[in-house]
Write a protein that holds these residues in place. Structure first.
Motif, PDB file in Angstrom:
ATOM      1  N   THR A 129       5.986  14.953  14.623  1.00 20.70           N
ATOM      2  CA  THR A 129       6.131  13.732  15.411  1.00 20.70           C
ATOM      3  C   THR A 129       6.791  12.622  14.604  1.00 20.70           C
ATOM      4  O   THR A 129       7.721  11.958  15.081  1.00 20.70           O
ATOM      5  CB  THR A 129       4.755  13.253  15.926  1.00 20.70           C
ATOM      6  OG1 THR A 129       4.157  14.296  16.691  1.00 20.70           O
ATOM      7  CG2 THR A 129       4.904  12.019  16.788  1.00 20.70           C
ATOM      8  N   ASN A 189      10.470  13.381  14.067  1.00 25.91           N
ATOM      9  CA  ASN A 189      11.268  13.150  15.283  1.00 25.91           C
ATOM     10  C   ASN A 189      11.442  11.667  15.577  1.00 25.91           C
ATOM     11  O   ASN A 189      12.538  11.207  15.896  1.00 25.91           O
ATOM     12  CB  ASN A 189      10.625  13.853  16.485  1.00 25.91           C
ATOM     13  CG  ASN A 189      10.736  15.361  16.406  1.00 25.91           C
ATOM     14  OD1 ASN A 189      11.621  15.893  15.734  1.00 25.91           O
ATOM     15  ND2 ASN A 189       9.839  16.060  17.068  1.00 25.91           N
ATOM     16  N   ILE A 190      10.355  10.900  15.467  1.00 17.55           N
ATOM     17  CA  ILE A 190      10.418   9.463  15.788  1.00 17.55           C
ATOM     18  C   ILE A 190      11.332   8.721  14.821  1.00 17.55           C
ATOM     19  O   ILE A 190      12.112   7.858  15.231  1.00 17.55           O
ATOM     20  CB  ILE A 190       8.995   8.851  15.785  1.00 17.55           C
ATOM     21  CG1 ILE A 190       8.209   9.355  17.002  1.00 17.55           C
ATOM     22  CG2 ILE A 190       9.052   7.322  15.794  1.00 17.55           C
ATOM     23  CD1 ILE A 190       6.752   8.950  17.009  1.00 17.55           C
ATOM     24  N   THR A 191      11.226   9.059  13.537  1.00 16.65           N
ATOM     25  CA  THR A 191      12.036   8.338  12.539  1.00 16.65           C
ATOM     26  C   THR A 191      13.515   8.730  12.578  1.00 16.65           C
ATOM     27  O   THR A 191      14.342   8.058  11.967  1.00 16.65           O
ATOM     28  CB  THR A 191      11.481   8.564  11.116  1.00 16.65           C
ATOM     29  OG1 THR A 191      11.398   9.978  10.841  1.00 16.65           O
ATOM     30  CG2 THR A 191      10.105   7.937  10.972  1.00 16.65           C
ATOM     31  N   GLN A 192      13.868   9.804  13.301  1.00 16.22           N
ATOM     32  CA  GLN A 192      15.272  10.209  13.418  1.00 16.22           C
ATOM     33  C   GLN A 192      15.916   9.718  14.717  1.00 16.22           C
ATOM     34  O   GLN A 192      17.082  10.013  14.967  1.00 16.22           O
ATOM     35  CB  GLN A 192      15.377  11.736  13.337  1.00 16.22           C
ATOM     36  CG  GLN A 192      15.189  12.282  11.931  1.00 16.22           C
ATOM     37  CD  GLN A 192      15.277  13.802  11.873  1.00 16.22           C
ATOM     38  OE1 GLN A 192      15.610  14.453  12.856  1.00 16.22           O
ATOM     39  NE2 GLN A 192      14.965  14.361  10.716  1.00 16.22           N
ATOM     40  N   ARG A 193      15.167   8.981  15.518  1.00 16.32           N
ATOM     41  CA  ARG A 193      15.728   8.511  16.788  1.00 16.32           C
ATOM     42  C   ARG A 193      16.811   7.474  16.553  1.00 16.32           C
ATOM     43  O   ARG A 193      16.838   6.801  15.520  1.00 16.32           O
ATOM     44  CB  ARG A 193      14.615   7.906  17.655  1.00 16.32           C
ATOM     45  CG  ARG A 193      13.728   8.943  18.300  1.00 16.32           C
ATOM     46  CD  ARG A 193      12.670   8.293  19.164  1.00 16.32           C
ATOM     47  NE  ARG A 193      11.773   9.289  19.738  1.00 16.32           N
ATOM     48  CZ  ARG A 193      10.673   9.000  20.400  1.00 16.32           C
ATOM     49  NH1 ARG A 193      10.316   7.747  20.573  1.00 16.32           N
ATOM     50  NH2 ARG A 193       9.910   9.963  20.898  1.00 16.32           N
ATOM     51  N   HIS A 194      17.678   7.327  17.551  1.00 13.42           N
ATOM     52  CA  HIS A 194      18.781   6.339  17.531  1.00 13.42           C
ATOM     53  C   HIS A 194      19.694   6.527  16.327  1.00 13.42           C
ATOM     54  O   HIS A 194      20.139   5.564  15.708  1.00 13.42           O
ATOM     55  CB  HIS A 194      18.219   4.907  17.562  1.00 13.42           C
ATOM     56  CG  HIS A 194      17.229   4.686  18.675  1.00 13.42           C
ATOM     57  ND1 HIS A 194      17.562   4.799  20.010  1.00 13.42           N
ATOM     58  CD2 HIS A 194      15.903   4.379  18.648  1.00 13.42           C
ATOM     59  CE1 HIS A 194      16.488   4.557  20.761  1.00 13.42           C
ATOM     60  NE2 HIS A 194      15.472   4.308  19.964  1.00 13.42           N
ATOM     61  N   HIS A 195      19.906   7.810  15.962  1.00 15.60           N
ATOM     62  CA  HIS A 195      20.846   8.187  14.882  1.00 15.60           C
ATOM     63  C   HIS A 195      20.462   7.593  13.528  1.00 15.60           C
ATOM     64  O   HIS A 195      21.319   7.339  12.686  1.00 15.60           O
ATOM     65  CB  HIS A 195      22.277   7.767  15.249  1.00 15.60           C
ATOM     66  CG  HIS A 195      22.722   8.289  16.577  1.00 15.60           C
ATOM     67  ND1 HIS A 195      22.988   9.622  16.796  1.00 15.60           N
ATOM     68  CD2 HIS A 195      22.914   7.661  17.770  1.00 15.60           C
ATOM     69  CE1 HIS A 195      23.341   9.801  18.064  1.00 15.60           C
ATOM     70  NE2 HIS A 195      23.303   8.626  18.687  1.00 15.60           N
ATOM     71  N   LYS A 196      19.175   7.351  13.331  1.00 16.18           N
ATOM     72  CA  LYS A 196      18.706   6.856  12.031  1.00 16.18           C
ATOM     73  C   LYS A 196      18.355   8.033  11.131  1.00 16.18           C
ATOM     74  O   LYS A 196      18.038   9.117  11.603  1.00 16.18           O
ATOM     75  CB  LYS A 196      17.469   5.971  12.217  1.00 16.18           C
ATOM     76  CG  LYS A 196      17.757   4.641  12.893  1.00 16.18           C
ATOM     77  CD  LYS A 196      16.494   3.816  12.985  1.00 16.18           C
ATOM     78  CE  LYS A 196      16.781   2.477  13.664  1.00 16.18           C
ATOM     79  NZ  LYS A 196      15.556   1.673  13.827  1.00 16.18           N
ATOM     80  N   GLY A 217      15.973  10.037   9.111  1.00 15.96           N
ATOM     81  CA  GLY A 217      14.523  10.178   9.199  1.00 15.96           C
ATOM     82  C   GLY A 217      13.828  10.159   7.849  1.00 15.96           C
ATOM     83  O   GLY A 217      14.466  10.190   6.795  1.00 15.96           O
TER      84      GLY A 217
END
Length: 200
Positions: free
Chosen positions: A131, A134-141, A143
């Motif tokens: 989780t 996945n969350i830290t890789q959102r919006h092309h950031k 992770g």
């Protein structure tokens, strides 16, 4: 962990027994609280160690290529020693708590709950890892958890676990304040000692 259990039983309990007058040294809930607090320290140590490892990787230009960082594996030793001590304090007392405080008809079931909690904890750990990744890789950031550990931020992940452990500790303190022992440990031990003396 084995060494910590021996040190706890042979030295810590005897020392605390003189101070607290409790035959177990400290109560079951106090031991649990100490174990939970030590787990916070473990996560802080892990985060600091990982931050140091990442800084060494950056200094040697190993961030992008994911090369081997020129550090000894023994930099992990302090946090693993702390983990052994924390587990010796917390995991052992959890079994003792289930067995001591559960009704007679539920003692075996209590031990089963302890083992079940370990299994559920492993599943939750995997779920949290995925989780957070996945969350830290959102919006092309970029992770926190990548295949290249030198380009990851596991130090942030360990700080996240530090916060979770701190929240867990606070909730434990609140619940422990309202907990009523099935039988006071000190009283039951005194009764047992007197009974043994009378039998002689």
């Amino acid at each position: 962990m084995l060494i910590s259990v021996i040190i706890y039983d042979r030295f810590f309990v005897r020392m605390m027994r003189r101070w607290t007058k409790n035959p177990r040294g400290v109560t079951l809930l106090q031991r649990m609280g100490l174990g939970l607090f030590l787990h916070i320290i473990v996560m802080v140590a892990a985060s600091i160690t990982e931050r140091w490892r990442l800084s060494v990787a950056k200094q040697h230009g190993l961030v992008q290529n994911g090369g081997i960082v020129p550090l000894s594996i023994f930099i992990l030793l302090p946090q693993f020693i702390l983990m052994g001590v924390a587990d010796a304090v917390f995991e052992v007392v959890r079994i003792e708590f289930f067995y001591d405080q559960a009704p007679e008809s539920m003692k075996s079931l209590g031990t089963s709950y302890y083992m079940t909690s370990l299994g559920v904890g492993s599943f939750l750990s995997s779920f949290l890892l995925k989780t957070v990744a996945n969350i830290t890789q959102r919006h092309h950031k970029k992770g926190w958890i990548l295949n290249n550990l030198n380009d990851s931020h596991l130090d942030y992940y360990y700080w996240f676990f530090t916060i979770l452990n701190a929240l867990n500790f606070i909730i434990f303190l609140i619940l422990a304040k309202f907990y009523v022992y099935k039988a006071e440990v000190s009283d039951s031990m005194e009764v047992l000692i007197k009974d043994l003396e009378n039998d002689k």
